[in-house]
Scaffold this motif. Structure first.
Motif, PDB file in Angstrom:
ATOM      1  N   LEU A 123      35.161  45.639 -16.275  1.00 47.17           N
ATOM      2  CA  LEU A 123      33.842  45.521 -16.090  1.00 47.17           C
ATOM      3  C   LEU A 123      33.193  44.933 -17.059  1.00 47.17           C
ATOM      4  O   LEU A 123      32.127  44.096 -17.063  1.00 47.17           O
ATOM      5  CB  LEU A 123      33.391  46.949 -16.199  1.00 47.17           C
ATOM      6  N   LYS A 124      33.324  44.864 -18.465  1.00 50.57           N
ATOM      7  CA  LYS A 124      32.911  44.408 -19.743  1.00 50.57           C
ATOM      8  C   LYS A 124      33.009  42.723 -19.643  1.00 50.57           C
ATOM      9  O   LYS A 124      32.327  42.038 -19.812  1.00 50.57           O
ATOM     10  CB  LYS A 124      33.267  44.724 -20.909  1.00 50.57           C
ATOM     11  N   GLN A 125      34.120  42.424 -19.237  1.00 50.34           N
ATOM     12  CA  GLN A 125      34.558  40.772 -19.056  1.00 50.34           C
ATOM     13  C   GLN A 125      33.529  40.378 -17.842  1.00 50.34           C
ATOM     14  O   GLN A 125      32.978  39.181 -18.004  1.00 50.34           O
ATOM     15  CB  GLN A 125      36.045  40.734 -18.800  1.00 50.34           C
ATOM     16  N   ILE A 161      34.127  40.534 -26.493  1.00 45.03           N
ATOM     17  CA  ILE A 161      34.457  41.889 -25.608  1.00 45.03           C
ATOM     18  C   ILE A 161      34.440  43.094 -26.734  1.00 45.03           C
ATOM     19  O   ILE A 161      35.478  42.772 -27.469  1.00 45.03           O
ATOM     20  CB  ILE A 161      35.558  41.872 -24.667  1.00 45.03           C
ATOM     21  N   LYS A 162      33.761  44.215 -26.797  1.00 40.15           N
ATOM     22  CA  LYS A 162      33.959  45.350 -27.852  1.00 40.15           C
ATOM     23  C   LYS A 162      33.961  46.656 -26.791  1.00 40.15           C
ATOM     24  O   LYS A 162      33.385  46.713 -25.819  1.00 40.15           O
ATOM     25  CB  LYS A 162      32.797  45.286 -28.621  1.00 40.15           C
ATOM     26  N   VAL A 163      35.039  47.459 -27.252  1.00 43.89           N
ATOM     27  CA  VAL A 163      35.001  48.577 -26.838  1.00 43.89           C
ATOM     28  C   VAL A 163      34.745  49.483 -27.874  1.00 43.89           C
ATOM     29  O   VAL A 163      35.311  49.850 -28.826  1.00 43.89           O
ATOM     30  CB  VAL A 163      36.303  49.015 -26.035  1.00 43.89           C
ATOM     31  N   GLY A 164      33.367  50.214 -27.826  1.00 46.43           N
ATOM     32  CA  GLY A 164      32.942  51.251 -29.038  1.00 46.43           C
ATOM     33  C   GLY A 164      32.937  50.080 -30.064  1.00 46.43           C
ATOM     34  O   GLY A 164      32.229  49.044 -30.008  1.00 46.43           O
ATOM     35  N   ARG A 165      33.297  50.493 -31.246  1.00 47.98           N
ATOM     36  CA  ARG A 165      33.232  49.485 -32.350  1.00 47.98           C
ATOM     37  C   ARG A 165      34.313  48.319 -32.564  1.00 47.98           C
ATOM     38  O   ARG A 165      34.332  47.744 -33.320  1.00 47.98           O
ATOM     39  CB  ARG A 165      32.976  50.174 -33.760  1.00 47.98           C
ATOM     40  N   MET A 166      35.390  48.541 -31.763  1.00 49.18           N
ATOM     41  CA  MET A 166      36.560  47.707 -31.803  1.00 49.18           C
ATOM     42  C   MET A 166      36.378  46.290 -30.894  1.00 49.18           C
ATOM     43  O   MET A 166      36.059  46.486 -29.567  1.00 49.18           O
ATOM     44  CB  MET A 166      37.830  48.380 -31.188  1.00 49.18           C
ATOM     45  N   GLY A 208      43.721  37.662 -26.257  1.00 48.70           N
ATOM     46  CA  GLY A 208      44.917  37.931 -25.694  1.00 48.70           C
ATOM     47  C   GLY A 208      45.283  39.258 -24.966  1.00 48.70           C
ATOM     48  O   GLY A 208      45.599  39.262 -23.836  1.00 48.70           O
ATOM     49  N   VAL A 209      44.511  40.288 -25.564  1.00 51.64           N
ATOM     50  CA  VAL A 209      44.537  41.762 -24.868  1.00 51.64           C
ATOM     51  C   VAL A 209      43.592  41.600 -23.476  1.00 51.64           C
ATOM     52  O   VAL A 209      43.928  41.844 -22.283  1.00 51.64           O
ATOM     53  CB  VAL A 209      43.904  42.617 -25.500  1.00 51.64           C
ATOM     54  N   ALA A 210      42.554  40.824 -23.720  1.00 53.22           N
ATOM     55  CA  ALA A 210      41.678  40.602 -22.502  1.00 53.22           C
ATOM     56  C   ALA A 210      42.351  39.709 -21.306  1.00 53.22           C
ATOM     57  O   ALA A 210      42.317  40.151 -20.142  1.00 53.22           O
ATOM     58  CB  ALA A 210      40.319  39.912 -22.666  1.00 53.22           C
ATOM     59  N   GLU A 211      43.143  38.759 -21.776  1.00 47.37           N
ATOM     60  CA  GLU A 211      43.932  38.132 -20.690  1.00 47.37           C
ATOM     61  C   GLU A 211      45.013  38.867 -20.138  1.00 47.37           C
ATOM     62  O   GLU A 211      45.544  38.701 -18.893  1.00 47.37           O
ATOM     63  CB  GLU A 211      44.353  36.662 -21.515  1.00 47.37           C
ATOM     64  N   ALA A 212      45.732  39.621 -21.269  1.00 49.20           N
ATOM     65  CA  ALA A 212      46.924  40.539 -20.640  1.00 49.20           C
ATOM     66  C   ALA A 212      46.421  41.596 -19.402  1.00 49.20           C
ATOM     67  O   ALA A 212      47.071  41.895 -18.484  1.00 49.20           O
ATOM     68  CB  ALA A 212      47.399  41.151 -21.622  1.00 49.20           C
ATOM     69  N   VAL A 213      45.061  42.085 -19.355  1.00 49.51           N
ATOM     70  CA  VAL A 213      44.450  42.986 -18.589  1.00 49.51           C
ATOM     71  C   VAL A 213      44.240  42.253 -17.339  1.00 49.51           C
ATOM     72  O   VAL A 213      44.547  42.847 -16.276  1.00 49.51           O
ATOM     73  CB  VAL A 213      43.167  43.602 -19.098  1.00 49.51           C
ATOM     74  N   TRP A 214      43.564  41.124 -17.479  1.00 42.43           N
ATOM     75  CA  TRP A 214      43.295  40.540 -16.001  1.00 42.43           C
ATOM     76  C   TRP A 214      44.734  39.860 -15.626  1.00 42.43           C
ATOM     77  O   TRP A 214      44.999  40.150 -14.184  1.00 42.43           O
ATOM     78  CB  TRP A 214      42.898  38.937 -16.286  1.00 42.43           C
ATOM     79  N   GLY A 215      45.784  39.685 -16.274  1.00 42.31           N
ATOM     80  CA  GLY A 215      47.210  39.373 -15.853  1.00 42.31           C
ATOM     81  C   GLY A 215      47.764  40.494 -14.901  1.00 42.31           C
ATOM     82  O   GLY A 215      48.474  40.581 -13.925  1.00 42.31           O
TER      83      GLY A 215
END
Length: 482
Positions: free
Chosen positions: A362-364, A381-386, A391-398
């Motif tokens: 959703l954030k992407q 892209i931030k989740v909270g303060r993180m 790489g993580v974003a691409e892995a999620v889409w993958g």
């Protein structure tokens, strides 16, 4: 890759699993249900196989690498599912075929909760207990248990832990040592089970039902000792206890550890994934209850009880039931079933794609819309303060893409076995999300579908439990190259 080390560890884990057949044997003696020999033979076969794998390779010592961890995890869940089917296969009652015994075993260990059995109220107590125990062991993952208590895995245990814990962010540890991390998870898991058991017992369940349902509740599994599931007890108190522990068990055990260690519950409120998860459950429950009230399906109290319970049970991928939600009017059955695709939080015992992945998607999506307005903006892209790395974003889409592709392929396979579209669609969704109940021809049980369809669903359960890539990586030629 050292196959001798892998055989040695697999042998140890099988011998460990053989010990878990002792409690069902005790239950068989207590209730005199004539299944003792089936469990004894199954224990002997499992123990002997484990010993034969371990003894010739007992001196093999080598640090595990990532590839070893993937292979051990997939082998163990596959082998464990096969050996876990032996009591179902050997017992005269329920007298299951090979594919049905395998289906029940894999469904239990993956905490899916789909069943091929009917007439649960008449089955031997030892078989009923064994089903619940399978889910409890699978809930946190017996591989993590092995890492916690078997120092023979050494520092290579991290490779097993990373392949076992669900979610896209797998490198965070609760404690500096991996063994201590696994122990912390299991202490919390066992403590929740004990409190859940005591709560059910105090609410009116027998000790046997309370124990069995505490196993499957904390494991977010859904197996029951009765055909009517939680609805058998017709108790608002029991239902609310169940709702509470389903929600708690669907939240990251890392957060439970942090809350316990620091004595504060503020960690839950500060965690973006947990907040999103609880808000989603609240909205889903309110819509479900409102739908039942507006259509006059139940009176006010029943609409509140059944709507809340089924919304939480399905959305957390537990799969308990107090009513047949598949017969509810309008959009409600489909809405609840789709909610299971989101599933529970990462780092929990629940299934689905995990809330954090949906939150990241959703954030992407929001970021891409903003980029259309401001093409030159540099956005993260931030989740909270993180801040989430690319790489993580691409892995999620993958993960999301492969998840949908596998879903479609397995659904086509189910249709090829002769099932109708609703049954095929919901059966694959139920198995891949480790949910349990489905729609259409699998609304109550999976016993009537073809054997080939059950085989497809067993694979779907494993893919869902091990989060797809843990299994798919074994099919990459590069994985086997030195």
């Amino acid at each position: 890759m050292s196959l001798r080390v892998i055989y040695r560890i697999l042998g140890i884990l099988l011998m460990l699993f053989s010990v878990t057949l002792v409690p069902p044997m005790v239950i068989s003696v207590v209730f005199e249900d004539r299944t003792l020999s089936a469990f004894a033979i199954a224990m002997g076969i499992t123990l002997l196989t484990g010993f034969l794998l371990y003894y010739p390779n007992r001196r093999a010592r080598k640090e595990l690498r990532n590839r070893d961890g993937f292979l051990i995890t997939v082998l163990f869940w596959t082998v464990l599912g096969a050996f876990g089917s032996l009591p179902f296969l050997l017992a005269e009652d329920p007298n299951l075929s090979v594919i049905d015994a395998m289906f029940e075993s894999f469904s239990g260990l993956t905490t899916t909760g789909a069943t091929v059995m009917t007439g649960l109220d008449l089955l031997p107590h030892s078989i009923l207990y064994y089903r619940q125990q399978l889910q409890w062991l699978g809930g946190m993952g017996i591989v993590v248990l092995a890492v916690a208590i078997l120092p023979t895995l050494g520092i290579g245990g991290m490779q097993l832990y990373r392949t076992e814990i669900p979610g896209p962010l797998k490198d965070s540890k609760l404690t500096p040592r991996i063994t201590e991390t696994a122990k912390a998870l299991w202490y919390i898991y066992a403590a929740l089970t004990l409190v859940c058991f005591a709560s059910y017992w105090a609410a009116g369940m027998s000790w046997f039902d309370a124990l069995g349902h505490s196993f499957s509740t904390v494991a977010v599994g859904g197996f029951s000792t009765h055909d009517a599931s939680i609805g058998y007890f017709d108790s608002a108190t029991i239902e609310m206890i169940c709702v509470f522990f389903m929600v708690v068990s669907s939240i990251s055990f890392g957060l439970h550890f942090a809350a316990w260690r620091e004595g504060r519950i503020s960690h839950y409120l500060r965690d973006p994934e947990t907040r999103f998860f609880l808000i989603l459950l609240l909205i889903l429950s309110c819509v479900t209850i409102a739908g039942l009230l507006l259509t006059g399906s139940y009176d006010d109290s029943k609409a509140l009880r059944h709507g809340l319970f089924e919304a939480v049970s399905i959305a957390t991928t537990t799969g308990f039931g107090v009513a047949d939600f598949t017969g509810w009017p309008g959009v409600l059955p489909m809405m609840l079933f789709i909610a299971a695709f989101i599933g529970a939080c990462s780092g929990s015992a629940g299934g689905g794609m995990k809330v954090i992945r949906i939150l990241l998607i959703l954030k992407q999506g929001a970021r891409e819309i903003y980029r259309l307005i401001h093409p030159n903006a540099i956005l993260s892209i931030k989740v909270g303060r993180m801040r989430i790395s690319e790489g993580v974003a691409e892995a999620v889409w993958g993960f999301f893409s492969v998840y949908l592709l596998l879903f479609v392929l397995m659904m086509l396979g189910m249709l090829a076995t002769g099932l109708d579209q609703v049954t095929a669609w919901s059966a694959v969704g139920s198995a891949l999300n480790n949910l349990g109940p489905g729609l259409g021809g699998v609304a109550t049980h999976f016993g009537d579908i073809p054997s080939a369809a059950k085989g497809i669903l067993i694979m779907a359960m494993l893919l869902g439990r091990l989060e797809i890539f843990t299994i798919l990586v074994l099919f990459a030629p590069a994985f086997w190259r030195r």
